[in-house]
Structure formats: structure tokens, C-alpha cells
Design an enzyme around this catalytic site. Structure first.
Site, PDB file in Angstrom:
ATOM      1  N   GLU A  49       0.808  -1.221   0.000  1.00  0.00           N
ATOM      2  CA  GLU A  49       0.000   0.000   0.000  1.00  0.00           C
ATOM      3  C   GLU A  49       0.842   1.273   0.000  1.00  0.00           C
ATOM      4  OE1 GLU A  49      -2.612  -3.232   1.794  1.00  0.00           O
ATOM      5  OE2 GLU A  49      -0.529  -2.544   2.088  1.00  0.00           O
ATOM      6  N   PHE A 111     -12.433  -6.539  13.508  1.00  0.00           N
ATOM      7  CA  PHE A 111     -11.305  -7.043  12.718  1.00  0.00           C
ATOM      8  C   PHE A 111     -10.911  -6.024  11.643  1.00  0.00           C
ATOM      9  CE2 PHE A 111      -9.851  -9.529   8.942  1.00  0.00           C
ATOM     10  CZ  PHE A 111      -8.642  -9.952   9.473  1.00  0.00           C
ATOM     11  N   GLN A 112      -9.650  -5.689  11.610  1.00  0.00           N
ATOM     12  CA  GLN A 112      -9.074  -4.728  10.662  1.00  0.00           C
ATOM     13  C   GLN A 112      -9.748  -3.350  10.753  1.00  0.00           C
ATOM     14  OE1 GLN A 112      -8.760  -6.531   6.698  1.00  0.00           O
ATOM     15  NE2 GLN A 112      -6.777  -7.375   7.290  1.00  0.00           N
ATOM     16  N   LYS A 161     -17.881  -0.088   4.975  1.00  0.00           N
ATOM     17  CA  LYS A 161     -18.396  -1.115   4.065  1.00  0.00           C
ATOM     18  C   LYS A 161     -19.886  -0.933   3.790  1.00  0.00           C
ATOM     19  CE  LYS A 161     -18.525  -6.141   3.417  1.00  0.00           C
ATOM     20  NZ  LYS A 161     -18.135  -7.468   3.978  1.00  0.00           N
ATOM     21  N   MET A 476      24.347   8.094   2.773  1.00  0.00           N
ATOM     22  CA  MET A 476      24.313   9.424   3.374  1.00  0.00           C
ATOM     23  C   MET A 476      24.603   9.376   4.871  1.00  0.00           C
ATOM     24  SD  MET A 476      24.138  12.570   2.627  1.00  0.00           S
ATOM     25  CE  MET A 476      23.217  12.968   1.143  1.00  0.00           C
TER      26      MET A 476
END
Length: 562
Positions: A49, A111-112, A161, A476
Site C-alpha cells: 500500500e 477485525f481490521q 463497508k 548518506m
């Protein structure tokens, strides 16, 4: 017409001109993805993602449109935060769509489930949690308006949802978006502009500093015209590279911690500094109480909160960069400019002497110097490629040794400095400009943070090229350890590395390698000409440093030169 939330969302995206979405599906988005299969919008399946947000970022910078990404709830949403923060720092217009658990489960530790609106509030321009399908269409339209107007930035919309599955009577919203609490000032105050002209006309040693705001407002030509009329030298920030032609005689190159000697020195000697579309961040100013200490500072920015935030300003101008420069050019029409060349001659001579005394340079040995690779890349591509970068030494060498004469050709994470940015951003840039050559200049450490996006490039036949400057270090940080910590290289040695050629081949891409200077041109030409994605691995000098360098907290004029 009664439609589901998913159908309304897609219709609104199409009405906003969205043709590409970068995303990753999940449980709460299955219904939306089912509808997307019927849409004309092209979906690019990323491998992580974070890659979706960086790809939307690269797409937005090159296309000039709002980038869009779509991810699922919970970990899908939290994985976007780094990319959102990067877009926020760099003022990139973006709409991030996140799935969410049904509204009746929000707050129940489902959940999630995660409060992505709360998490991203500090790093978005605005965000929404849509709880009613009847509000979805107006929310989408409002989000795009906020993302692209004023100082651009990312806007997040959290989509439960049940809102996506629910239905509502849909009527396409029309007319301009009006928001009582959000009205950016686009047109500058004419009285302030008159003061600007007066100061610049009487200045003996004026300087223009151009930032990313010039590029995002399409003001490059207006800036070029203005600088040439008044014969004012121009330096650009990292985000402003390409805002003013790098090959122009008035160009000083990049300013800042790794800026050119002449650009940094000019800030200490100028008498008027015009900053346009810049934030005056710490990497540009160095020690702020010594920055442009002899100059009156004029600051032009569409975001009033950026003015006087970091440096004192004599003349503030709130307004869009292009609108401001267009008006300044109009005001110059009535001015007598015949004496300008003679008046500027001593100042331009001084700058030329700085340039002659300290050029960007390196000494090529029998080991490949990273600067040489970038220099040859510029020569072979005639400076016409779109260049994205990872973050670190590779980023600075790309900024220093690739010549940018046009805007929207340099894609980098400037404000947040995100390692792993370059490859997914290059993918987004390639989607936006399918006929252009897109090259990611990378370090061996940074590329590994999102190298899985090579799979995205392969699946969608996006021929991005990756040039890895492979020094076996986190370069760096190693440079700082060398210069300021007695060469105690703690946790910067990359002792275990993948074989990048074999890794490319594992994805079905082309892999090439150069280990000697005489192999550089051959590998570049072969790699750039090859079809499809290519990884070119250049084994470079391990302990090469980026110079000039301004130590942290030092004045911008006090540079380490070797």
C-alpha cells in the site's frame, strides 16, 4: 437514479477526470472492486500500500491531475501513512480512499478496524469519515476541490463497508464547489506587488529563490520571463528543480545543504531575496539567523501560514505563484528596463567568479564514481528523461548532475525524505507519461524498501528503468559518520545484498551490471533501449561523499567543499 455507494463513488471519480487508480484490495472493498471491473478507470495493482500512495504521488506530479489510491481497512490504511505524509510535505494533490468496517462496528475493535482519520489528521490537508451514503457524492467532489486548490495536498476519505453497499438516489452535482470555511487567496494584493517591483528595481544584488510552488502552479514560464526582464539570477530548491531552466545563464543551480557554491554564497551577499513558492525549510536556510542577513526578503506563497514561519519577511505576498508572477510581469511593462543590464553587471560578474572558483566536480578513477553515472545518464538521455529518485546520496547526485531545463521532470520526496519512494513514484510517472522515458536513480539501500513494486511494473507493462548506485552502504548516513563521527560505521554497512541482476531476472525484467568506468555507457545505452522494466546495477566508489555540504546548524555559506 438509485445507485449503490460503490457505483456513486466510481461515477464521481470519473466526473473528476480520474483515469487511473493505484490500489490493493481487501475484505471491505470487495463490492467496490466488483463494480470497478465495469468501470473505465484503470486499476494498477501494487505490491504494498505504501507503493500505491507513492505511485499516485508520481502520477500527480507528472500529469498535473489529482492522484488517487485505494486501499482496504486496518493495515491497508496504516500502510499509506508514510506516503500521505510525504505528499503533505511536498504539497502534492491526492485523494486517498480507505476502506473501513461497517459504521455499526466502528469503535468496537472490529477485525481490521483502525481510526485512520485520527491517525492521518496531522498529515492530510483534510480528511473525512463518510457515515451516510447520501453524503458520498458531495464529499468526493469536495475532497478533490480541496486537494487541487490553494496549496495542494492529500485528502483522505474513509469509506465504511455499509456505506459502499448502501443505496441512494444519485444526481450528478453541478456548479462550482463552495465552502464557507475554505477560500484560498489566489489573486495577490496589487499594492504589495507594487512594493515588490520598487524593491527589485532599486536592488543592486537581487536574487530569486524558486520552489515547488512554481511547478505546481505552472508558473515556470512566467518566472523565466520575469527573471530575464530584470536580469535576476535564480536558484531553485530541491523541489523547484526545473522551475527555471538549468542551462540558462541566470541559473545558479540548487540551493541548500548540498547546493552549489554560487547559489549558497549568493544568499549571503544579496540585498533583496524574492522567494516564490518556497517554505524556507532548514535544509535550504541552514542557520536561520544568518540566512540572507543583508537582504530584504520578499515571500510569495499561496499558504499564508508559510510566510514568516521560518525567516523574517519584509514584504509578504499571499497568492498563487502564477497569478502573482503574471501580474508582476504586467507591472514591469510600464517600467524603464534599459538600465538594468548595466546595473546588474557587477553582481552577475561576482556570481560568475564564484562559479569559476568552485564548480560541481569529482575525480574519476579506475572505480566508477556515482556522479559519473548520473552525468552520463544526462548526456545519453539529452536531459529529457523524467527522473525519480530514492532518498540519500543518490538523490543529491541526481539533483546536482542531471540538468533540468523543464518543470515536471524531477520526482523526489523532498520534505519527508522517504527511502523507497523512487520506484513506485516512477511507476506512477510512467502511467501519467506512457511515451516518456522514466528513470529511477536509486541507492542499493533505498531501492530495497519497495523493490517489490518491480512486480507492478512488470504486470502492467510499465517500462521504468532503475539505475542503482551501489556502494554497499547506507551512503548518506555513512557520510555523516565519516565526517562527524570519526568513521565509526555503525549499522550502515550493507554486508548482505541481493544480486540485483538476478533479482530483476526473477521478476522477468532485464538486469545489467557495470563494475568499471568503461562499462557505464554500454550498460546505460543497452538498459535504456531495452523493452520493459530494467535494473542497471553500477558498482560505485564505496566511500564517495556528496559535496558541497553544509553541516547541520551551520550558516548556508559555510560549506565543506572536499
Amino acid at each position: 437514479m438509485k445507485l449503490s455507494g460503490s457505483e456513486i463513488l466510481l461515477k464521481m471519480l470519473e466526473s473528476e477526470g480520474v483515469d487511473s487508480i493505484f490500489g490493493y484490495p481487501g475484505g471491505v472493498l470487495i463490492g467496490l472492486y466488483d463494480e470497478m471491473a465495469k468501470s473505465n478507470i484503470r486499476h494498477y495493482l501494487v505490491r504494498h500500500e505504501q507503493g500505491a500512495v507513492h505511485a499516485a504521488d508520481g502520477y500527480a506530479r507528472i500529469s498535473g491531475k489529482v492522484g488517487v489510491c485505494l486501499v482496504t481497512s486496518g493495515p491497508g490504511a496504516t500502510n499509506t501513512v508514510t506516503g500521505i505524509a510525504s505528499a503533505y510535505c511536498d504539497s502534492i494533490p491526492m485523494v486517498v480512499l480507505t476502506g473501513q468496517v461497517p459504521t455499526n462496528l466502528i469503535g468496537n475493535d472490529a477485525f481490521q478496524e483502525v481510526d485512520i482519520v485520527g491517525i492521518t489528521r496531522p498529515c492530510t490537508k483534510h480528511n473525512y469519515l463518510v457515515k451516510d451514503v447520501n453524503e458520498l457524492a458531495d464529499t468526493i467532489r469536495e475532497a478533490f476541490h480541496i486537494a487541487r486548490s490553494g496549496r495542494p495536498g492529500p485528502v483522505l476519505i474513509d469509506l465504511p463497508k455499509d456505506v459502499l453497499a448502501g443505496t441512494a438516489n444519485f444526481k450528478q452535482p453541478k456548479g462550482p464547489v463552495t465552502m464557507r470555511s475554505y477560500n484560498p487567496t489566489v489573486t495577490p494584493n496589487t499594492k504589495q506587488l507594487t512594493k515588490v517591483i520598487k524593491e527589485l528595481m532599486k536592488a543592486k544584488k537581487p536574487l530569486i529563490m524558486a520552489g515547488g510552488g512554481i511547478i505546481s502552479s505552472n508558473a515556470s514560464q512566467a518566472l523565466t520571463d520575469f527573471a530575464r526582464k530584470l536580469q535576476i539570477p535564480v536558484t531553485t530548491t530541491l523541489m523547484g528543480l526545473g522551475a527555471f531552466p538549468g542551462s540558462d545563464d541566470l541559473s545558479l543551480g540548487m540551493i541548500g545543504m548540498h547546493g552549489t557554491y554560487r547559489a549558497n554564497m549568493s544568499t549571503g551577499d544579496c540585498d533583496v531575496l524574492l522567494g516564490v513558492g518556497v517554505r524556507f525549510d532548514d535544509r535550504v536556510t541552514g542557520k536561520t539567523d544568518t540566512f540572507a542577513s543583508q537582504a530584504k526578503i520578499i515571500h510569495v506563497d499561496i499558504d499564508p501560514t508559510s510566510i514568516r514561519k521560518n525567516v523574517p519577511v519584509s514584504i509578504p505576498v499571499v497568492g498563487d505563484c502564477k497569478a502573482t508572477l503574471d501580474k508582476l510581469n504586467e507591472l514591469l511593462t510600464g517600467e524603464n528596463l534599459t538600465e538594468i543590464p548595466e546595473k546588474r553587471a557587477p553582481w552577475l560578474k561576482c556570481i560568475a567568479e564564484w562559479k569559476a572558483a568552485q564548480r560541481l566536480a569529482y575525480e574519476q578513477t579506475d572505480v566508477i564514481k556515482p556522479q559519473y553515472v548520473v552525468e552520463r545518464l544526462c548526456k545519453i538521455t539529452e536531459g529529457k528523461a523524467i527522473i525519480s529518485t530514492e532518498v540519500g546520496q543518490n538523490q543529491m547526485w541526481a539533483a546536482q548532475f542531471y540538468d533540468f531545463d523543464q518543470p515536471n521532470r524531477f520526482v523526489t520526496s523532498g520534505g519527508l525524505g522517504v527511502m523507497g519512494f523512487g520506484l513506485p513514484a516512477a511507476i506512477g510517472a510512467q502511467v501519467a507519461a506512457p511515451n516518456d522515458l522514466v528513470v529511477d536513480v536509486a541507492g542499493d539501500g533505498s531501492i530495497q524498501m519497495n523493490i517489490q513494486e518491480l512486480g507492478t511494473a512488470m504486470q502492467h507493462k510499465l517500462p521504468v528503468k532503475v539505475v542503482i548506485l551501489n556502494n554497499g552502504y547506507l551512503g548518506m548516513v555513512r557520510q555523516w559518520q565519516e565526517l562527524f563521527f570519526g568513521k565509526r560505521y555503525c549499522a550502515t554497512q550493507m554486508d548482505v545484498q541481493p544480486d540485483f541482476v538476478k533479482l530483476a531476472e526473477a521478476y522477468g525484467a532485464t538486469g545489467l551490471r557495470a563494475t568499471k568506468p568503461e562499462e557505464v555507457d554500454e550498460v546505460l545505452k543497452k538498459g535504456l533501449a531495452a523493452e520493459g522494466p530494467v535494473i542497471m546495477d553500477f558498482v560505485v566508489e564505496r566511500e564517495e561523499c556528496v559535496y558541497p555540504m553544509v553541516p547541520a546548524g551551520a550558516p548556508i555559506t559555510e560549506m565543506l567543499l572536499v
